[in-house]
Design a protein around this motif. Structure first.
Motif, PDB file in Angstrom:
ATOM      1  N   TYR A  47       0.836  -1.203   0.000  1.00  0.00           N
ATOM      2  CA  TYR A  47       0.000   0.000   0.000  1.00  0.00           C
ATOM      3  C   TYR A  47       0.873   1.257   0.000  1.00  0.00           C
ATOM      4  O   TYR A  47       0.610   2.202  -0.740  1.00  0.00           O
ATOM      5  N   VAL A  48       1.923   1.226   0.800  1.00  0.00           N
ATOM      6  CA  VAL A  48       2.831   2.370   0.872  1.00  0.00           C
ATOM      7  C   VAL A  48       3.554   2.577  -0.453  1.00  0.00           C
ATOM      8  O   VAL A  48       3.821   3.700  -0.855  1.00  0.00           O
ATOM      9  N   ARG A  49       3.841   1.490  -1.154  1.00  0.00           N
ATOM     10  CA  ARG A  49       4.591   1.555  -2.417  1.00  0.00           C
ATOM     11  C   ARG A  49       3.694   1.374  -3.648  1.00  0.00           C
ATOM     12  O   ARG A  49       4.189   1.060  -4.718  1.00  0.00           O
ATOM     13  N   TRP A  50       2.404   1.533  -3.489  1.00  0.00           N
ATOM     14  CA  TRP A  50       1.456   1.212  -4.551  1.00  0.00           C
ATOM     15  C   TRP A  50       1.785   1.914  -5.864  1.00  0.00           C
ATOM     16  O   TRP A  50       1.708   1.325  -6.933  1.00  0.00           O
ATOM     17  N   HIS A  51       2.188   3.173  -5.802  1.00  0.00           N
ATOM     18  CA  HIS A  51       2.492   3.908  -7.041  1.00  0.00           C
ATOM     19  C   HIS A  51       3.648   3.262  -7.797  1.00  0.00           C
ATOM     20  O   HIS A  51       3.676   3.254  -9.014  1.00  0.00           O
ATOM     21  N   ARG A  52       4.616   2.677  -7.077  1.00  0.00           N
ATOM     22  CA  ARG A  52       5.733   1.983  -7.724  1.00  0.00           C
ATOM     23  C   ARG A  52       5.303   0.644  -8.311  1.00  0.00           C
ATOM     24  O   ARG A  52       5.724   0.267  -9.399  1.00  0.00           O
ATOM     25  N   ALA A  53       4.458  -0.058  -7.582  1.00  0.00           N
ATOM     26  CA  ALA A  53       4.031  -1.394  -8.005  1.00  0.00           C
ATOM     27  C   ALA A  53       3.172  -1.334  -9.262  1.00  0.00           C
ATOM     28  O   ALA A  53       3.197  -2.260 -10.070  1.00  0.00           O
ATOM     29  N   THR A  54       2.425  -0.259  -9.427  1.00  0.00           N
ATOM     30  CA  THR A  54       1.530  -0.178 -10.585  1.00  0.00           C
ATOM     31  C   THR A  54       2.264   0.183 -11.864  1.00  0.00           C
ATOM     32  O   THR A  54       1.701   0.044 -12.945  1.00  0.00           O
ATOM     33  N   THR A  55       3.519   0.619 -11.766  1.00  0.00           N
ATOM     34  CA  THR A  55       4.276   0.892 -12.991  1.00  0.00           C
ATOM     35  C   THR A  55       4.685  -0.403 -13.674  1.00  0.00           C
ATOM     36  O   THR A  55       4.901  -0.423 -14.872  1.00  0.00           O
ATOM     37  N   ASP A  56       4.793  -1.465 -12.904  1.00  0.00           N
ATOM     38  CA  ASP A  56       5.094  -2.793 -13.445  1.00  0.00           C
ATOM     39  C   ASP A  56       3.885  -3.685 -13.202  1.00  0.00           C
ATOM     40  O   ASP A  56       2.755  -3.227 -13.264  1.00  0.00           O
ATOM     41  N   ASP A  57       4.117  -4.914 -12.881  1.00  0.00           N
ATOM     42  CA  ASP A  57       3.059  -5.871 -12.584  1.00  0.00           C
ATOM     43  C   ASP A  57       2.892  -5.954 -11.063  1.00  0.00           C
ATOM     44  O   ASP A  57       3.787  -6.455 -10.375  1.00  0.00           O
ATOM     45  N   PRO A  58       1.769  -5.490 -10.505  1.00  0.00           N
ATOM     46  CA  PRO A  58       1.618  -5.527  -9.044  1.00  0.00           C
ATOM     47  C   PRO A  58       1.605  -6.953  -8.482  1.00  0.00           C
ATOM     48  O   PRO A  58       2.021  -7.160  -7.351  1.00  0.00           O
ATOM     49  N   HIS A  59       1.172  -7.925  -9.285  1.00  0.00           N
ATOM     50  CA  HIS A  59       1.205  -9.324  -8.816  1.00  0.00           C
ATOM     51  C   HIS A  59       2.649  -9.783  -8.629  1.00  0.00           C
ATOM     52  O   HIS A  59       2.979 -10.423  -7.633  1.00  0.00           O
ATOM     53  N   ALA A  60       3.502  -9.465  -9.587  1.00  0.00           N
ATOM     54  CA  ALA A  60       4.918  -9.835  -9.482  1.00  0.00           C
ATOM     55  C   ALA A  60       5.569  -9.105  -8.312  1.00  0.00           C
ATOM     56  O   ALA A  60       6.385  -9.688  -7.587  1.00  0.00           O
ATOM     57  N   TYR A  61       5.207  -7.852  -8.130  1.00  0.00           N
ATOM     58  CA  TYR A  61       5.760  -7.056  -7.029  1.00  0.00           C
ATOM     59  C   TYR A  61       5.377  -7.683  -5.689  1.00  0.00           C
ATOM     60  O   TYR A  61       6.220  -7.871  -4.812  1.00  0.00           O
ATOM     61  N   LEU A  62       4.095  -8.051  -5.531  1.00  0.00           N
ATOM     62  CA  LEU A  62       3.633  -8.669  -4.293  1.00  0.00           C
ATOM     63  C   LEU A  62       4.250 -10.054  -4.108  1.00  0.00           C
ATOM     64  O   LEU A  62       4.654 -10.412  -2.997  1.00  0.00           O
ATOM     65  N   ARG A  63       4.349 -10.818  -5.175  1.00  0.00           N
ATOM     66  CA  ARG A  63       4.955 -12.159  -5.088  1.00  0.00           C
ATOM     67  C   ARG A  63       6.396 -12.045  -4.590  1.00  0.00           C
ATOM     68  O   ARG A  63       6.831 -12.801  -3.730  1.00  0.00           O
ATOM     69  N   ARG A  64       7.132 -11.086  -5.128  1.00  0.00           N
ATOM     70  CA  ARG A  64       8.521 -10.874  -4.691  1.00  0.00           C
ATOM     71  C   ARG A  64       8.561 -10.494  -3.210  1.00  0.00           C
ATOM     72  O   ARG A  64       9.413 -10.966  -2.462  1.00  0.00           O
ATOM     73  N   MET A  65       7.613  -9.660  -2.785  1.00  0.00           N
ATOM     74  CA  MET A  65       7.541  -9.272  -1.376  1.00  0.00           C
ATOM     75  C   MET A  65       7.259 -10.484  -0.490  1.00  0.00           C
ATOM     76  O   MET A  65       7.833 -10.608   0.606  1.00  0.00           O
ATOM     77  N   LEU A  66       6.385 -11.379  -0.945  1.00  0.00           N
ATOM     78  CA  LEU A  66       6.079 -12.584  -0.175  1.00  0.00           C
ATOM     79  C   LEU A  66       7.313 -13.467  -0.018  1.00  0.00           C
ATOM     80  O   LEU A  66       7.613 -13.947   1.085  1.00  0.00           O
ATOM     81  N   VAL A  67       8.018 -13.673  -1.112  1.00  0.00           N
ATOM     82  CA  VAL A  67       9.232 -14.502  -1.057  1.00  0.00           C
ATOM     83  C   VAL A  67      10.267 -13.855  -0.144  1.00  0.00           C
ATOM     84  O   VAL A  67      10.838 -14.513   0.734  1.00  0.00           O
ATOM     85  N   ASN A  68      10.500 -12.559  -0.312  1.00  0.00           N
ATOM     86  CA  ASN A  68      11.481 -11.872   0.527  1.00  0.00           C
ATOM     87  C   ASN A  68      11.068 -11.884   1.999  1.00  0.00           C
ATOM     88  O   ASN A  68      11.905 -12.066   2.884  1.00  0.00           O
TER      89      ASN A  68
END
Length: 165
Positions: A47-68
């Motif tokens: 949510y805090v980084r939403w503007h960054r995540a929407t420039t790419d694929d938000p699913h990939a961004y969230l998936r990477r966050m889950l793994v990390n």
């Protein structure tokens, strides 16, 4: 984009993606409650980084966050084990995954890296390259970890089947 429209887009994303990413988190953690906690933590950060995540694929961004997030948890847990502090006991919940309990037990028995590779490759249907990117390793590492994990899963599941027969 206004803050209100960003909030609406984020809310719509969470509602549409919750179950998909909860499944991934559950497979990564091996525990439904830990998975919900991990997903919620990541969604707050997203949510805090939403503007960054929407420039790419938000699913990939969230998936990477889950793994990390899970890798960080593994590291903290290992550090606790090395210092002699007991880890928290994980509960084994009942829920929609009950029919796959044997597979989940076999997944939980895999080493952390192998489990992450199997989840991302076969449950998230990522390519070897995308899995390597998500895990921060080489494609060769993904291939070897996947081969080892699948061999171990086959052996474990075959052994369990023979025991039941």
């Amino acid at each position: 984009m206004s803050r209100e429209s960003e909030d609406n887009a984020y809310t719509a994303f969470v509602e549409a993606a919750w179950h998909r990413h909860l499944r991934t988190a559950t497979l990564l953690t091996g525990d439904r409650y830990r998975a919900e906690e991990l997903l919620q933590d990541c969604l707050v950060k997203l949510y805090v980084r939403w503007h960054r995540a929407t420039t790419d694929d938000p699913h990939a961004y969230l998936r990477r966050m889950l793994v990390n997030g899970q890798v960080s948890w593994w590291r903290r847990r290992r550090r606790e084990l090395l210092t002699g502090e007991p880890p928290e006991a994980a509960e084994h919940p009942t829920g929609p995954y009950d029919g796959l309990d044997e597979l989940h037990q076999a997944l939980r028995a895999l080493p952390d890296r192998q489990r992450a590779v199997v989840v991302l490759r076969h449950f998230e249907d990522l390519s070897e390259k995308d899995t390597a990117t998500a895990l921060g390793c080489s494609v060769g590492t993904v291939k070897s970890q996947n081969a080892r994990a699948l061999a171990r899963l086959r052996t474990t599941l075959r052994t369990n089947q023979e025991v039941r027969s």
